[in-house]
Design a protein around this motif. Structure first.
Motif, PDB file in Angstrom:
ATOM      1  N   ASN A  85      18.800  -4.668   6.295  1.00  0.00           N
ATOM      2  CA  ASN A  85      17.346  -4.590   6.614  1.00  0.00           C
ATOM      3  C   ASN A  85      16.867  -3.585   5.815  1.00  0.00           C
ATOM      4  OD1 ASN A  85      18.078  -6.689   8.420  1.00  0.00           O
ATOM      5  ND2 ASN A  85      18.440  -5.141  10.150  1.00  0.00           N
ATOM      6  N   GLN A  86      15.600  -3.845   5.653  1.00  0.00           N
ATOM      7  CA  GLN A  86      14.838  -2.799   4.847  1.00  0.00           C
ATOM      8  C   GLN A  86      14.299  -1.583   5.916  1.00  0.00           C
ATOM      9  OE1 GLN A  86      11.313  -4.628   2.951  1.00  0.00           O
ATOM     10  NE2 GLN A  86      12.549  -4.613   0.956  1.00  0.00           N
ATOM     11  N   VAL A  87      13.940  -0.595   5.393  1.00  0.00           N
ATOM     12  CA  VAL A  87      13.276   0.268   6.198  1.00  0.00           C
ATOM     13  C   VAL A  87      11.826   0.061   6.521  1.00  0.00           C
ATOM     14  CG1 VAL A  87      12.859   3.003   6.270  1.00  0.00           C
ATOM     15  CG2 VAL A  87      14.662   2.191   5.233  1.00  0.00           C
ATOM     16  N   ASP A  88      11.483  -0.152   7.902  1.00  0.00           N
ATOM     17  CA  ASP A  88       9.991  -0.353   8.105  1.00  0.00           C
ATOM     18  C   ASP A  88       9.077   0.719   8.519  1.00  0.00           C
ATOM     19  OD1 ASP A  88      10.856   0.177  10.839  1.00  0.00           O
ATOM     20  OD2 ASP A  88      11.150  -1.686  11.163  1.00  0.00           O
ATOM     21  N   LYS A  89       7.912   0.751   8.958  1.00  0.00           N
ATOM     22  CA  LYS A  89       7.056   1.620   9.053  1.00  0.00           C
ATOM     23  C   LYS A  89       7.418   2.454  10.438  1.00  0.00           C
ATOM     24  CE  LYS A  89       2.419   2.438  10.709  1.00  0.00           C
ATOM     25  NZ  LYS A  89       0.866   1.897  10.873  1.00  0.00           N
ATOM     26  N   LEU A 146      12.409   2.059  -2.201  1.00  0.00           N
ATOM     27  CA  LEU A 146      11.300   2.399  -3.168  1.00  0.00           C
ATOM     28  C   LEU A 146      11.371   1.929  -4.385  1.00  0.00           C
ATOM     29  CD1 LEU A 146      10.256   6.141  -2.385  1.00  0.00           C
ATOM     30  CD2 LEU A 146       8.962   4.049  -2.162  1.00  0.00           C
ATOM     31  N   PHE A 147      12.647   2.027  -5.228  1.00  0.00           N
ATOM     32  CA  PHE A 147      12.977   1.789  -6.513  1.00  0.00           C
ATOM     33  C   PHE A 147      13.625   0.256  -6.697  1.00  0.00           C
ATOM     34  CE2 PHE A 147      12.233   6.295  -6.498  1.00  0.00           C
ATOM     35  CZ  PHE A 147      11.654   6.491  -7.614  1.00  0.00           C
ATOM     36  N   GLY A 148      14.263  -0.094  -5.744  1.00  0.00           N
ATOM     37  CA  GLY A 148      15.025  -1.432  -5.994  1.00  0.00           C
ATOM     38  C   GLY A 148      14.125  -2.562  -6.179  1.00  0.00           C
ATOM     39  N   THR A 149      14.879  -3.486  -6.641  1.00  0.00           N
ATOM     40  CA  THR A 149      13.985  -4.913  -7.072  1.00  0.00           C
ATOM     41  C   THR A 149      13.612  -5.341  -5.613  1.00  0.00           C
ATOM     42  OG1 THR A 149      16.082  -6.126  -6.982  1.00  0.00           O
ATOM     43  CG2 THR A 149      15.402  -5.459  -9.234  1.00  0.00           C
ATOM     44  N   LYS A 150      14.143  -5.191  -4.757  1.00  0.00           N
ATOM     45  CA  LYS A 150      13.584  -5.656  -3.317  1.00  0.00           C
ATOM     46  C   LYS A 150      12.770  -4.646  -2.451  1.00  0.00           C
ATOM     47  CE  LYS A 150      17.301  -8.894  -2.822  1.00  0.00           C
ATOM     48  NZ  LYS A 150      18.578  -9.506  -2.069  1.00  0.00           N
ATOM     49  N   ARG A 151      12.006  -3.881  -3.262  1.00  0.00           N
ATOM     50  CA  ARG A 151      11.289  -2.625  -2.897  1.00  0.00           C
ATOM     51  C   ARG A 151      10.416  -2.945  -1.656  1.00  0.00           C
ATOM     52  NH1 ARG A 151       9.608  -4.264  -7.701  1.00  0.00           N
ATOM     53  NH2 ARG A 151      11.041  -2.531  -8.755  1.00  0.00           N
ATOM     54  N   ILE A 152      10.127  -2.132  -0.836  1.00  0.00           N
ATOM     55  CA  ILE A 152       9.166  -2.280   0.145  1.00  0.00           C
ATOM     56  C   ILE A 152       7.523  -2.446  -0.603  1.00  0.00           C
ATOM     57  CG2 ILE A 152       7.926  -1.174   2.008  1.00  0.00           C
ATOM     58  CD1 ILE A 152      10.586   0.551   2.560  1.00  0.00           C
ATOM     59  N   ARG A 153       7.039  -3.256   0.014  1.00  0.00           N
ATOM     60  CA  ARG A 153       5.640  -3.874  -0.517  1.00  0.00           C
ATOM     61  C   ARG A 153       4.386  -2.985   0.058  1.00  0.00           C
ATOM     62  NH1 ARG A 153       6.865  -5.418  -5.301  1.00  0.00           N
ATOM     63  NH2 ARG A 153       8.465  -7.070  -5.300  1.00  0.00           N
ATOM     64  N   GLN A 154       4.501  -2.400   1.448  1.00  0.00           N
ATOM     65  CA  GLN A 154       3.308  -1.983   2.227  1.00  0.00           C
ATOM     66  C   GLN A 154       3.323  -0.454   1.865  1.00  0.00           C
ATOM     67  OE1 GLN A 154       5.962  -3.421   3.810  1.00  0.00           O
ATOM     68  NE2 GLN A 154       5.340  -5.143   4.388  1.00  0.00           N
ATOM     69  N   LEU A 155       2.189  -0.288   1.192  1.00  0.00           N
ATOM     70  CA  LEU A 155       1.716   1.027   0.683  1.00  0.00           C
ATOM     71  C   LEU A 155       1.940   2.375   1.572  1.00  0.00           C
ATOM     72  CD1 LEU A 155       0.597   3.050  -1.633  1.00  0.00           C
ATOM     73  CD2 LEU A 155      -1.428   2.630  -0.945  1.00  0.00           C
ATOM     74  N   THR A 176       4.210   2.339   4.331  1.00  0.00           N
ATOM     75  CA  THR A 176       5.715   2.578   4.511  1.00  0.00           C
ATOM     76  C   THR A 176       6.147   3.261   3.065  1.00  0.00           C
ATOM     77  OG1 THR A 176       5.647   0.520   5.839  1.00  0.00           O
ATOM     78  CG2 THR A 176       7.784   1.491   4.954  1.00  0.00           C
ATOM     79  N   ARG A 177       5.699   2.939   1.994  1.00  0.00           N
ATOM     80  CA  ARG A 177       6.301   3.473   0.764  1.00  0.00           C
ATOM     81  C   ARG A 177       5.818   5.022   0.787  1.00  0.00           C
ATOM     82  NH1 ARG A 177       5.288  -0.238  -4.286  1.00  0.00           N
ATOM     83  NH2 ARG A 177       6.811   1.460  -4.994  1.00  0.00           N
ATOM     84  N   LEU A 178       4.713   5.412   1.413  1.00  0.00           N
ATOM     85  CA  LEU A 178       4.240   6.716   1.432  1.00  0.00           C
ATOM     86  C   LEU A 178       5.361   7.700   2.239  1.00  0.00           C
ATOM     87  CD1 LEU A 178       0.453   6.347   1.510  1.00  0.00           C
ATOM     88  CD2 LEU A 178       1.714   7.581  -0.295  1.00  0.00           C
ATOM     89  N   LYS A 179       5.646   6.941   3.394  1.00  0.00           N
ATOM     90  CA  LYS A 179       6.395   7.660   4.369  1.00  0.00           C
ATOM     91  C   LYS A 179       8.003   7.950   3.821  1.00  0.00           C
ATOM     92  CE  LYS A 179       3.724   6.136   8.405  1.00  0.00           C
ATOM     93  NZ  LYS A 179       3.334   7.281   8.824  1.00  0.00           N
ATOM     94  N   CYS A 180       8.432   6.821   3.238  1.00  0.00           N
ATOM     95  CA  CYS A 180       9.759   6.852   2.757  1.00  0.00           C
ATOM     96  C   CYS A 180       9.824   7.981   1.333  1.00  0.00           C
ATOM     97  CB  CYS A 180       9.922   5.328   2.088  1.00  0.00           C
ATOM     98  SG  CYS A 180      10.633   4.418   3.278  1.00  0.00           S
ATOM     99  N   ALA A 181       8.565   7.837   0.719  1.00  0.00           N
ATOM    100  CA  ALA A 181       8.610   8.859  -0.293  1.00  0.00           C
ATOM    101  C   ALA A 181       8.567  10.339   0.125  1.00  0.00           C
ATOM    102  CB  ALA A 181       7.267   8.650  -1.394  1.00  0.00           C
ATOM    103  N   ARG A 182       7.856  10.519   1.263  1.00  0.00           N
ATOM    104  CA  ARG A 182       7.662  11.641   1.886  1.00  0.00           C
ATOM    105  C   ARG A 182       9.262  12.455   2.270  1.00  0.00           C
ATOM    106  NH1 ARG A 182       3.986  15.480   3.562  1.00  0.00           N
ATOM    107  NH2 ARG A 182       4.559  16.545   5.454  1.00  0.00           N
ATOM    108  N   GLY A 189       6.828   7.542  -9.525  1.00  0.00           N
ATOM    109  CA  GLY A 189       7.855   6.966 -10.198  1.00  0.00           C
ATOM    110  C   GLY A 189       8.300   5.739  -9.941  1.00  0.00           C
ATOM    111  N   SER A 190       8.162   5.248  -8.542  1.00  0.00           N
ATOM    112  CA  SER A 190       8.401   3.876  -7.949  1.00  0.00           C
ATOM    113  C   SER A 190       7.696   2.937  -8.610  1.00  0.00           C
ATOM    114  CB  SER A 190       8.633   4.024  -6.587  1.00  0.00           C
ATOM    115  OG  SER A 190       7.535   4.110  -5.962  1.00  0.00           O
ATOM    116  N   GLN A 191       6.379   3.295  -8.841  1.00  0.00           N
ATOM    117  CA  GLN A 191       5.243   2.291  -9.001  1.00  0.00           C
ATOM    118  C   GLN A 191       5.628   2.146 -10.650  1.00  0.00           C
ATOM    119  OE1 GLN A 191       2.003   4.517  -7.907  1.00  0.00           O
ATOM    120  NE2 GLN A 191       1.691   3.419  -5.898  1.00  0.00           N
ATOM    121  N   LEU A 192       5.863   3.182 -11.360  1.00  0.00           N
ATOM    122  CA  LEU A 192       6.147   2.927 -12.774  1.00  0.00           C
ATOM    123  C   LEU A 192       7.279   1.987 -13.164  1.00  0.00           C
ATOM    124  CD1 LEU A 192       5.434   6.582 -14.249  1.00  0.00           C
ATOM    125  CD2 LEU A 192       3.995   4.474 -14.691  1.00  0.00           C
ATOM    126  N   CYS A 193       8.306   2.016 -12.268  1.00  0.00           N
ATOM    127  CA  CYS A 193       9.398   1.052 -12.288  1.00  0.00           C
ATOM    128  C   CYS A 193       9.125  -0.340 -12.208  1.00  0.00           C
ATOM    129  CB  CYS A 193      10.626   1.587 -11.319  1.00  0.00           C
ATOM    130  SG  CYS A 193      11.682   2.944 -11.953  1.00  0.00           S
TER     131      CYS A 193
END
Length: 742
Positions: free
Chosen positions: A414-418, A454-463, A465-471, A506-510
């Motif tokens: 399962n993906q990491v959710d908010k 964050l970086f994988g092809t099945k990455r999280i789409r919600q911004l 949640t991505r901010l929290k994972c990046a933190r 970095g994840s957004q550039l990938c």
């Protein structure tokens, strides 16, 4: 012989039904009485009066009339007995019996083996005749190589027959034999050839008492590496315990003193273990991961043993033990990660059970169950809990539980959710962010999970949640930098707020370059906004190891997608990705194994819609990357990977031209002096049939062949030397002889 007299010192294997003929029991007529003799040759008196007995002359005659009696060890004793009983006429009768009973099966087998050895030696002799004067190669050496080849043929036949015809009853019958009769079992255990067969048979006949005895004896003799390479020891706890104790001690010795710390006397027979002498520490740890995570009890036991070793090392004042402690800590992390890794095999319940076992030994669960201070990371902490930290204890428990939930759901795919990320970050509201990072780096699988999201092809789409994972990733990076700074000066700790913005970018550039036809990857640190996405990503990968790790995860997942090779952008995007991976490998040594994995994935690609020339160009770029990695310290891993490709997939992935391209690049890279691991790996690659065909082709330059010959001669000169390293070269000589014969 109908008397039942024992003709062989070992039991006879019946070919028809695979069972083992047992000697008659005492009291079963004349045969039993003849066979029941003590060590002095005196017969045991028959207990039943109605059974007839045979005199010594009759027993000797029965023996000499048996098939191939002349081959028996006791034939001279029987002839002497017959002469003593019958006088001069016994000599002629004994000769007649032996001639009539002679079949010569054993002699014929021996003669055929001799023919095979001479045939193999005659084929190798012309190839080595030119080098005989320079290297003083004798005919006996050539014949010995042929004899080894003949033994290999016989061994393969016997192994096949043993697997097909062995029965549990037959094995139990061997266990009932006397020690003298069953002595051949101990001889087989001491033999390098037959020991492998016994280990393989023990894996397929787990209920056999014979193979349980063989496996325990092999373990007691110290051949743990051979057992670990061939079977799973989780079914035999005694064997598993011995293997774990031996391998952990070897890991500690290698960490403290390198290969000099592993003395020849520590290995069975006074010789260094083959795999350790070859420097294959990766093979050792891979076997430990597989064995220790095979079942729940092996994992729990291994983790307890490792924790005890780590605690004792930390309490010791010996600074040299700290190196061993680091190895054991890393091994403990790898075992936990192996148990938590998502697997497709088994039911959901079985996967959940495996995850629960892994977490049960984790400090995330055990810390909450302690009656003393739960905030302490020390398992031996005995300080009472002050009343003023009760609130902090509740926060710590909530943080541990939140990380457990994230690990469990991620292991199930399962993906990491908010909510998961938010529950972990709640600790920072009333506590310290440092504790969050400290816990994450203690469980590397949690960081890997966040990077994949964050970086994988099945990455999280919600911004959000991505901010929290990046933190969370930024907190882990700063915690790692603080730990490194405590041991080494000059390391600066990154700013948490700016770092998590860099991770997000970095994840957004990938994601951005994934949707492009191509991008520019350059070895430069320019990060200006006016530069292209590829240049920005390259610069961030050079400056920030966490971005480089994320980019490798992205590249691996993208290349592993079977649909990627069929896209229109593949011919132009694949070379750009490989270029980015090359840049990462140049600046981040610890990322090189992952770079090797990416290159191997690209080599396996095939698309009939793309021109053969373009696919060859991409695969040549992969091989150049692998040659670069071999020059950066992964030479053994690279050669072993190519060899595995040739064995498993053959010419479908690497044709003759690519093989010649790789070997030529390797010859340009390698320079004496050479190490034993390289010699084993390189010679193993040369003897592969597909590699031999490619190098014998007329398309392979004559100058390259001369380079190989010089390299083989250099290896032979080093192997023939004396000194402290001679014990390691003993394991390289067999493969060296094989290379020279072809």
């Amino acid at each position: 012989s109908e008397t039942g007299e024992t003709q062989w010192e070992r039991p006879t294997i019946l070919v028809d039904d695979g069972d083992i003929s047992k000697q008659p029991e005492r009291g079963e007529g004349a045969t039993g009485n003849a066979a029941s003799q003590d060590d002095d040759g005196q017969g045991i008196e028959d207990k039943e009066e109605d059974e007839p007995t045979l005199d010594a002359a009759a027993v000797a005659e029965q023996f000499l009339q048996g098939q191939d009696a002349i081959m028996e060890d006791s034939v001279l004793e029987q002839i002497a007995t017959l002469i003593n009983e019958l006088g001069n006429v016994a000599g002629k009768k004994a000769q007649q019996y032996l001639v009539q009973g002679y079949q010569g099966d054993t002699a014929m087998c021996g003669l055929m083996g001799l023919w095979l050895a001479e045939l193999k030696a005659s084929r190798a002799q012309p190839k080595r005749a030119s080098a005989a004067s320079a290297n003083d190669v004798h005919a006996n050496d050539v014949f010995q190589e042929g004899a080894d080849a003949a033994r290999d043929v016989v061994e393969s036949v016997v192994n096949r027959l043993a697997r097909e015809r062995f029965t549990t009853n037959g094995g139990d019958a061997i266990m009932k034999l006397t020690k003298k009769q069953a002595a051949f079992v101990d001889e087989m255990i001491k033999s390098d050839r037959w020991r492998k067969m016994l280990i393989d048979l023990s894996a397929s006949n787990k209920d056999s008492k014979l193979f349980m005895y063989c496996l325990q004896t092999i373990s007691n003799l110290g051949y743990h590496r051979e057992i670990a390479n061939r079977i799973d020891q989780s079914d035999y706890f005694g064997v598993f315990n011995s293997l774990l104790r031996s391998e952990l001690s070897v890991v500690g010795k290698l960490a403290v003193a390198g290969y000099d710390g592993y003395k020849a006397d520590d290995a069975p027979g006074g010789n260094a273990s083959a795999s350790l002498a070859s420097g294959q520490i990766e093979t050792l740890t891979a076997d430990l991961r597989r064995t220790c995570t095979a079942t729940s009890y092996t994992y729990l036991y291994a983790m307890v043993v490792l924790q005890e070793l780590i605690n004792d090392s930390n309490e010791s004042n010996d600074a040299s033990l700290q190196k061993a402690c680091w190895k054991w800590e890393r091994l403990r992390e790898e075992l936990e990660e192996e148990m938590m890794k998502p697997v497709s095999a088994g039911t959901t319940f079985q996967r959940k059970r495996r995850i629960d076992v892994a977490l049960a030994m984790s400090d995330l669960v055990q810390r909450q169950r302690r009656r003393l201070d739960p905030t302490s990371d020390d398992a031996g902490n005995h300080s009472p809990v002050p009343s003023n930290i009760a609130q902090k204890n509740n926060l710590a428990d909530a943080l541990d539980s939140a990380i457990v939930v994230m690990l469990t759901k991620s292991s199930l795919g399962n993906q990491v959710d908010k909510d998961m990320a938010e529950n972990i970050l709640k600790f920072a509201y009333s506590g310290s962010t440092e504790r969050i990072g400290d816990l994450l780096i203690k469980h590397p699988f949690a960081i890997t999970t966040l990077l994949h999201n964050l970086f994988g092809t099945k990455r999280i789409r919600q911004l959000e949640t991505r901010l929290k994972c990046a933190r969370l990733i930024a907190l882990a990076v700063t915690a790692a930098e603080r730990a490194a700074r405590s041991q080494q000066e000059g390391i600066t700790v990154s700013n948490e707020d700016s770092l998590y913005q860099i991770v997000l970018k970095g994840s957004q550039l990938c994601e951005q370059v994934e949707n492009m036809v191509s991008f520019t990857a350059i070895d430069s640190v320019e990060e200006g906004q006016e530069t292209s996405a590829g240049r920005q990503l390259s610069a961030m990968c050079i400056k920030y190891p966490v971005i480089a790790q994320g980019a490798l995860i992205w590249a691996k997942e993208l290349a592993s997608n079977p649909d990627f090779v069929t896209t229109a952008a593949y011919p132009t995007l694949a070379p750009c990705i490989l270029c980015l991976v090359r840049i990462i490998s140049l600046h981040h040594p610890l990322a090189r194994p992952a770079a090797l994995e990416v290159s191997l994935i690209f080599i396996s690609h095939s698309n009939s819609d793309i021109s053969h020339q373009k696919m060859e160009s991409i695969k040549e770029q992969c091989l150049r990357l692998m040659l670069l990695l071999s020059a950066q310290g992964l030479c053994i891993e690279v050669i072993s990977a190519v060899k595995d490709k040739l064995r498993k997939n053959g010419s479908s992935e690497l044709d003759s031209a690519l093989i010649r391209y790789f070997v030529s690049g390797l010859l340009d890279t390698v320079q004496p002096p050479l190490t034993v691991p390289f010699c084993n790996a390189f010679c193993g690659l040369l003897v592969e049939s597909q590699c031999l065909d490619a190098l014998k082709s007329q398309h392979f330059e004559q100058g390259r062949r001369a380079q190989i010959i010089r390299l083989i001669n250099e290896i032979e000169n080093q192997a023939g030397g004396e000194g402290n390293g001679a014990r390691f070269w003993s394991d390289a000589r067999p493969i060296l002889s094989t290379v020279k014969s072809v």
